[in-house]
Design a protein around this motif. Structure first.
Motif, PDB file in Angstrom:
ATOM      1  N   ARG A   2       9.700   5.929  56.981  1.00 56.10           N
ATOM      2  CA  ARG A   2       9.492   6.018  58.297  1.00 56.10           C
ATOM      3  C   ARG A   2       8.820   7.092  58.859  1.00 56.10           C
ATOM      4  NH1 ARG A   2      14.021   2.649  58.128  1.00 56.10           N
ATOM      5  NH2 ARG A   2      15.612   4.546  58.214  1.00 56.10           N
ATOM      6  N   SER A   3       9.194   8.330  58.397  1.00 50.41           N
ATOM      7  CA  SER A   3       8.634   9.712  58.793  1.00 50.41           C
ATOM      8  C   SER A   3       7.311   9.792  58.478  1.00 50.41           C
ATOM      9  CB  SER A   3       9.623  10.828  58.035  1.00 50.41           C
ATOM     10  OG  SER A   3       9.229  10.739  56.909  1.00 50.41           O
ATOM     11  N   SER A   4       6.834   8.957  57.587  1.00 53.76           N
ATOM     12  CA  SER A   4       5.334   8.991  57.197  1.00 53.76           C
ATOM     13  C   SER A   4       4.680   8.130  58.146  1.00 53.76           C
ATOM     14  CB  SER A   4       4.992   8.774  55.682  1.00 53.76           C
ATOM     15  OG  SER A   4       5.432   7.474  55.303  1.00 53.76           O
ATOM     16  N   GLY A   5       5.187   7.180  59.094  1.00 50.20           N
ATOM     17  CA  GLY A   5       4.385   6.526  59.910  1.00 50.20           C
ATOM     18  C   GLY A   5       4.501   5.112  59.235  1.00 50.20           C
ATOM     19  N   GLU A   6       5.222   4.607  58.444  1.00 52.18           N
ATOM     20  CA  GLU A   6       5.407   3.403  58.007  1.00 52.18           C
ATOM     21  C   GLU A   6       6.103   2.675  58.818  1.00 52.18           C
ATOM     22  OE1 GLU A   6       3.763   0.800  55.068  1.00 52.18           O
ATOM     23  OE2 GLU A   6       3.624   3.000  55.065  1.00 52.18           O
TER      24      GLU A   6
END
Length: 164
Positions: A120-124
């Motif tokens: 989530r923190s990588s934009g996934e």
């Protein structure tokens, strides 16, 4: 022989969808409940139900529960790091959907949680948790009742073992 330390149910209350169910089961078994939240939360007027406003610190409610829950206690939470801490201290931990957190399952559960957080923190886009269903509520009630009965059986056998 009086029990020195009755089983206590600790509720991580801020986002707990089964508080009313917990109160009903605890009352039926005569067990004390600590309802722990960051701030004020409404609880029934019942001498067995204790409301704890742990403060608004980042993990204040989690820390309060983790410092107190131990062997023979039950913790209700969907917070995986809190579940891990409580399992390590010997408490029984149940998610609001009835899924138990155990020493066998907590490592993998924590690893998956950390992986999803990283994604989530990588934009996934990973999607959120499933919505809470009547089946989850039923599974929770069954798991809580079974856990209480198992602890009571273990405690009933202990004095006989201690004397032997």
């Amino acid at each position: 022989m009086p029990e020195l330390n009755p089983t206590r149910i600790y509720v991580d209350a801020d986002a707990c969808p089964v508080k009313d169910e917990i109160y009903r089961v605890a009352t039926r078994h005569g067990l004390p409940v600590s309802v722990v939240a960051g701030n004020f939360i409404r609880v029934p007027q019942d001498p067995l139900v204790e409301r704890i406003a742990a403060g608004s610190g980042m993990d204040a409610a989690d820390d309060w529960i983790a410092e107190r829950a131990g062997n023979g206690d039950i913790v209700i939470t969907s917070d995986i790091p809190l579940a891990s801490r409580c399992v390590k201290s010997g408490a029984e931990v149940i998610a609001p959907n009835g899924k138990p957190f155990t020493e066998q399952s907590i490592g993998m559960t924590l690893a998956v949680r950390n992986l999803m957080t990283d994604l989530r923190s990588s934009g996934e886009v990973t999607g959120g948790p499933k919505s809470y269903s009547p089946r989850d509520r039923s599974a929770f009630l069954s798991a809580l009742d079974q856990t209480i009965r198992r602890i009571q059986r273990q405690r009933a056998q202990q004095p006989a073992q201690d004397q032997g």
